[in-house]
Design an enzyme around this catalytic site. Sequence first.
Site, PDB file in Angstrom:
ATOM      1  N   ASP A 174     -14.733 -24.158  -7.716  1.00 39.07           N
ATOM      2  CA  ASP A 174     -14.750 -24.646  -6.346  1.00 39.07           C
ATOM      3  C   ASP A 174     -16.131 -25.211  -6.001  1.00 39.07           C
ATOM      4  O   ASP A 174     -17.163 -24.586  -6.278  1.00 39.07           O
ATOM      5  CB  ASP A 174     -14.405 -23.491  -5.406  1.00 39.07           C
ATOM      6  CG  ASP A 174     -14.256 -23.917  -3.968  1.00 39.07           C
ATOM      7  OD1 ASP A 174     -13.335 -24.687  -3.678  1.00 39.07           O
ATOM      8  OD2 ASP A 174     -15.074 -23.472  -3.140  1.00 39.07           O
ATOM      9  N   ASP A 213       6.780  -9.464   3.336  1.00 29.87           N
ATOM     10  CA  ASP A 213       5.750  -9.413   4.377  1.00 29.87           C
ATOM     11  C   ASP A 213       5.358 -10.799   4.870  1.00 29.87           C
ATOM     12  O   ASP A 213       4.461 -10.936   5.704  1.00 29.87           O
ATOM     13  CB  ASP A 213       4.519  -8.653   3.883  1.00 29.87           C
ATOM     14  CG  ASP A 213       3.780  -9.360   2.749  1.00 29.87           C
ATOM     15  OD1 ASP A 213       4.270 -10.412   2.283  1.00 29.87           O
ATOM     16  OD2 ASP A 213       2.722  -8.848   2.322  1.00 29.87           O
ATOM     17  N   ASN A 235       7.943  -9.174  -1.398  1.00 29.53           N
ATOM     18  CA  ASN A 235       8.114  -7.901  -0.679  1.00 29.53           C
ATOM     19  C   ASN A 235       8.427  -8.064   0.799  1.00 29.53           C
ATOM     20  O   ASN A 235       8.443  -7.073   1.544  1.00 29.53           O
ATOM     21  CB  ASN A 235       6.862  -7.032  -0.852  1.00 29.53           C
ATOM     22  CG  ASN A 235       5.602  -7.695  -0.306  1.00 29.53           C
ATOM     23  OD1 ASN A 235       5.669  -8.762   0.304  1.00 29.53           O
ATOM     24  ND2 ASN A 235       4.456  -7.053  -0.527  1.00 29.53           N
ATOM     25  N   ASP A 266       7.267 -14.942  -1.887  1.00 30.09           N
ATOM     26  CA  ASP A 266       7.000 -13.603  -1.345  1.00 30.09           C
ATOM     27  C   ASP A 266       8.028 -12.627  -1.901  1.00 30.09           C
ATOM     28  O   ASP A 266       9.230 -12.767  -1.656  1.00 30.09           O
ATOM     29  CB  ASP A 266       7.069 -13.659   0.187  1.00 30.09           C
ATOM     30  CG  ASP A 266       7.008 -12.287   0.834  1.00 30.09           C
ATOM     31  OD1 ASP A 266       6.467 -11.363   0.195  1.00 30.09           O
ATOM     32  OD2 ASP A 266       7.499 -12.148   1.963  1.00 30.09           O
ATOM     33  N   HIS A 269      -4.287 -28.100  -2.609  1.00 26.97           N
ATOM     34  CA  HIS A 269      -4.299 -27.276  -1.395  1.00 26.97           C
ATOM     35  C   HIS A 269      -5.225 -27.824  -0.319  1.00 26.97           C
ATOM     36  O   HIS A 269      -5.135 -27.407   0.846  1.00 26.97           O
ATOM     37  CB  HIS A 269      -4.726 -25.857  -1.763  1.00 26.97           C
ATOM     38  CG  HIS A 269      -6.142 -25.779  -2.237  1.00 26.97           C
ATOM     39  ND1 HIS A 269      -6.523 -26.295  -3.449  1.00 26.97           N
ATOM     40  CD2 HIS A 269      -7.264 -25.284  -1.665  1.00 26.97           C
ATOM     41  CE1 HIS A 269      -7.828 -26.108  -3.612  1.00 26.97           C
ATOM     42  NE2 HIS A 269      -8.303 -25.512  -2.544  1.00 26.97           N
ATOM     43  N   ASP A 270      -6.126 -28.743  -0.683  1.00 23.97           N
ATOM     44  CA  ASP A 270      -7.065 -29.326   0.282  1.00 23.97           C
ATOM     45  C   ASP A 270      -6.674 -30.733   0.713  1.00 23.97           C
ATOM     46  O   ASP A 270      -7.366 -31.334   1.535  1.00 23.97           O
ATOM     47  CB  ASP A 270      -8.472 -29.386  -0.322  1.00 23.97           C
ATOM     48  CG  ASP A 270      -9.198 -28.062  -0.236  1.00 23.97           C
ATOM     49  OD1 ASP A 270      -8.835 -27.231   0.616  1.00 23.97           O
ATOM     50  OD2 ASP A 270     -10.135 -27.847  -1.039  1.00 23.97           O
ATOM     51  N   GLU A 275     -14.583 -28.907  -9.210  1.00 18.29           N
ATOM     52  CA  GLU A 275     -14.388 -29.670  -7.982  1.00 18.29           C
ATOM     53  C   GLU A 275     -15.753 -30.236  -7.597  1.00 18.29           C
ATOM     54  O   GLU A 275     -16.663 -29.486  -7.236  1.00 18.29           O
ATOM     55  CB  GLU A 275     -13.851 -28.785  -6.861  1.00 18.29           C
ATOM     56  CG  GLU A 275     -13.620 -29.572  -5.577  1.00 18.29           C
ATOM     57  CD  GLU A 275     -13.393 -28.675  -4.373  1.00 18.29           C
ATOM     58  OE1 GLU A 275     -12.698 -29.120  -3.441  1.00 18.29           O
ATOM     59  OE2 GLU A 275     -13.921 -27.543  -4.344  1.00 18.29           O
ATOM     60  N   ASP A 306       2.939 -13.665  -3.158  1.00 19.17           N
ATOM     61  CA  ASP A 306       2.191 -12.647  -3.903  1.00 19.17           C
ATOM     62  C   ASP A 306       2.352 -12.827  -5.406  1.00 19.17           C
ATOM     63  O   ASP A 306       3.095 -13.699  -5.881  1.00 19.17           O
ATOM     64  CB  ASP A 306       2.626 -11.241  -3.469  1.00 19.17           C
ATOM     65  CG  ASP A 306       4.141 -11.075  -3.433  1.00 19.17           C
ATOM     66  OD1 ASP A 306       4.807 -11.495  -4.401  1.00 19.17           O
ATOM     67  OD2 ASP A 306       4.656 -10.532  -2.440  1.00 19.17           O
ATOM     68  N   ASP A 343      -9.274 -19.680 -10.103  1.00 18.10           N
ATOM     69  CA  ASP A 343     -10.206 -20.366  -9.206  1.00 18.10           C
ATOM     70  C   ASP A 343     -11.513 -19.579  -9.187  1.00 18.10           C
ATOM     71  O   ASP A 343     -11.514 -18.361  -8.985  1.00 18.10           O
ATOM     72  CB  ASP A 343      -9.614 -20.438  -7.798  1.00 18.10           C
ATOM     73  CG  ASP A 343      -9.840 -21.791  -7.148  1.00 18.10           C
ATOM     74  OD1 ASP A 343     -10.989 -22.260  -7.194  1.00 18.10           O
ATOM     75  OD2 ASP A 343      -8.883 -22.368  -6.618  1.00 18.10           O
TER      76      ASP A 343
END
Length: 569
Positions: A199, A25, A23, A21, A328-329, A255, A29, A98
């Site tokens: 995907d 928040d 910035n 990150d 990520h899955d 995938e 990013d 992706d």
Amino acid sequence: MRKTWWKECVVYQIYPRSFCDSNGDGIGDLNGITEKLDYLKELGVDVVWLSPVYRSPMDDNGYDISDYRSIQPEFGTMEDFDRMLAEMHRRGIRLVMDLVVNHTSDEHPWFVESRSSKENPYRDYYIWREPKENQEPNNWESVFGGPAWEFDAGTGMYYLHLFSRKQPDLNWENARVRREVYDMMDWWCQKGIDGFRMDVISMISKDQAFPDGAVKENGYGDFSPFVRNGPRVHEFLREMNREVLAKYDLLTVGECSGVTVEEAKKYANEDGTELDMVFQFEHMDLDGGETFKWNDRKIDLVELKEVLSRWQRELDSKAWNSLYWCNHDQPRILPRLGSLDPAYREISAKMLATCLHMMQGTPYIYQGEELGMTGGDFASLADFRDIESINAWHQYADTGKISPEDMMRYLQYKSRDNARTPMQWDDTPNGGFTEGTPWIRVNPNYKEINARDQLARKDSVFHYYQQLIRLRKTHEIVVYGEYELLFPEDPDLFVYTRTLGEEKLLVLCNFKEKEKCIALPEGWRPEQMTRLIGNYPEPGSGNENPPRPENGDAAELHLKPYEARVYRM
């Protein structure tokens, strides 16, 4: 066998919300990624696969896209993206985007138009069906639980969503939909990206009869036989290849949930008429990961060897493997196959990396895997962000089908959020990921497991991954050599060879927290063997123990807990 750059590369997956990150928040990013490109260059990877950064309501963390040609504001701007891409290319790193085209967000302008009336020109962009006896058109269950059909009161019809109700499925039978998708892909290629990870691409073609599926224990029907590897999927992908992919020098990986070896030979054929490679899930399903993931079973090594070896053997010279433990899955691999014991965590992380990276195929590293990051540390349901996990809690714990105690244990072990905790850069607050409040809980072990520490230690998991990547770049046999499994029934050891001409590699991996002794395979002579890499040092020399001759030419190999070695002959 055809030689290409994408067979010889190593891919690094970035999950942007959790990477860095810039910035404050609390959300990773694009500028944060740009700041860390020198880290990736030092690691030695050739390609970055970036999970979705397109405009999205974030119902499924970006896999519900409302505008394919703009950037989600929390990730930055298109100018930030262009700068990131230029900086990647300046460092010799390619970018794979992706591609999510089985479905869109229900907030995409196409769907807003589609649901506005039955006569709208965009109506047939999605899959609409009349009620069947005042119920859903069939009994299919969505991947995230509940019916796969959502009633739309405005037009009195149901639309199909194989995932969230906010992710309506596109109608690939419509040639205009396919044209829109190809135009969008071409737009990104002209911007200079280097490929696509597609995907759930094996699910874009549906059986147009939409029959009921076999009834599962929960009363819903299984859509798999009518959707996974659907009737026209290869036709559609060959068309995509002709219209877009063949015009550029790309890496493409699909995938393909439910893919078989035989189907993979079509998707990733050596002729290059569809995709370059596929992600298969058979090895990840050995503990119920894809069929019913909510358990805490362990993967059986004998079964794992059979699955991975079959894919190695069957695709050799016919198609191409993608090699991965994590993404990520999938929950992180250390709790599933390695050790969380501090004495063996790094040793086992190196062993798992050795086992995977020495196979034939393109290796994928998921962010933090090169540090030996572990799963999340979640105390309650409120700590989870993943729609699949939250829905599963309501479906199983709230209804009493699984006790809350068991369900929480399963979520802590198997939730997709385990892989989505922030990248651990250093031992400062929040692991150096953000100066704000992170969007998801940071694993408190960031003080022990972080990039700054590992970059400073030559014996770290990070530097071991560096060595593995370097071996792939300097030894052609690692990329193109034939694979053969040895000792298939051994419950503790994963041993295989690679062969290219007169050159051979012997890969030995001990998956257990105990010492193992094994005979040197026939034809292997200690005096002809050179160690390429190992995760234990040899006392006094910095190398691991060489084979010990016994009984003339015979030799035994003594492997320590979670030890890995690679020999060249």
